[in-house]
Design an enzyme around this catalytic site. Sequence first.
Site, PDB file in Angstrom:
ATOM      1  N   PHE A   8     -44.301  19.721  12.643  1.00  0.00           N
ATOM      2  CA  PHE A   8     -44.372  18.905  13.643  1.00  0.00           C
ATOM      3  C   PHE A   8     -44.161  17.882  13.241  1.00  0.00           C
ATOM      4  CE2 PHE A   8     -48.167  21.444  14.812  1.00  0.00           C
ATOM      5  CZ  PHE A   8     -48.694  20.846  15.857  1.00  0.00           C
ATOM      6  N   ASP A   9     -43.447  16.897  13.967  1.00  0.00           N
ATOM      7  CA  ASP A   9     -42.322  15.191  14.509  1.00  0.00           C
ATOM      8  C   ASP A   9     -43.848  15.258  14.046  1.00  0.00           C
ATOM      9  OD1 ASP A   9     -40.721  13.760  14.362  1.00  0.00           O
ATOM     10  OD2 ASP A   9     -42.018  13.363  16.433  1.00  0.00           O
ATOM     11  N   LEU A  10     -44.155  13.234  12.997  1.00  0.00           N
ATOM     12  CA  LEU A  10     -44.608  12.742  12.905  1.00  0.00           C
ATOM     13  C   LEU A  10     -44.839  11.633  14.221  1.00  0.00           C
ATOM     14  CD1 LEU A  10     -46.977  11.466  11.816  1.00  0.00           C
ATOM     15  CD2 LEU A  10     -45.514  10.480   9.811  1.00  0.00           C
ATOM     16  N   ASP A  11     -43.986  10.806  14.433  1.00  0.00           N
ATOM     17  CA  ASP A  11     -43.566   9.411  15.164  1.00  0.00           C
ATOM     18  C   ASP A  11     -43.873  10.253  16.678  1.00  0.00           C
ATOM     19  OD1 ASP A  11     -44.470   7.791  13.167  1.00  0.00           O
ATOM     20  OD2 ASP A  11     -42.596   7.089  12.886  1.00  0.00           O
ATOM     21  N   ILE A 165     -42.386  21.053  17.149  1.00  0.00           N
ATOM     22  CA  ILE A 165     -42.616  20.397  18.171  1.00  0.00           C
ATOM     23  C   ILE A 165     -42.303  18.812  17.876  1.00  0.00           C
ATOM     24  CG2 ILE A 165     -44.751  19.578  18.671  1.00  0.00           C
ATOM     25  CD1 ILE A 165     -45.625  22.992  17.517  1.00  0.00           C
TER      26      ILE A 165
END
Length: 221
Positions: A8-11, A165
């Site tokens: 997972f990307d964060l921002d 993602i």
Amino acid sequence: MKPALLLFDLDGTLSDPGEGITKSVQYALLKMGIREPDLKKLEGFVGPPLQVSFAEHYTFSEQEVERAISYYRERFIEKGMIENKVYDGIPHLLSGLKQEGYKLAVATSKPSVFAEEILKFFQIDRFFDFVAGSSLDGTGASKTEIILSVMNHFQGVHKEEMVMIGDRKHDIIGAVNTGIRSIGVTYGYGSMEELEEACPSVLVSSVEELKRLLLKNTVQL
């Protein structure tokens, strides 16, 4: 093939950091002698490495980029980090994925030290098996390098079982470069056009649609 490891990307994917990032960029620009009252114009800074964004948007030299990032972090560490909110449904999604046996990782261009603090602040750090981010000096900030770091950590997981993602083209390009599948999310900061041009395996428009895709397997990746 059902994925075993989700990156997972964060921002713009797990949380909406727009206020904290844009206000911190605004602060940095003012310290650099540039007044930008419209925070909407700074939303392009959400996602990509700061080194890239300051250079592209303001044609700063390498030395100017370093100064701007230093100013940015003055405000970001003080208050910008928590001018942020987890998207509705994300904790429930992560909990469900862990119950289903998925391995979860964060793959972000943000420095690891900040990413870990944000995950802890929102109490979602417990869902993740690994957090990969950049160094404070800006090295290792490309999404390709970050995904490779995750792959190296999970050497027993085949790339065919991994999915990236994210909401920006950098997430999708990193996935393409490393040979893994990807899901582009359009509820973040990347436009539909930007994501489509990067050619994700699939696009989703909401956290709920992402949950249906991953937990109910209604869409074939």
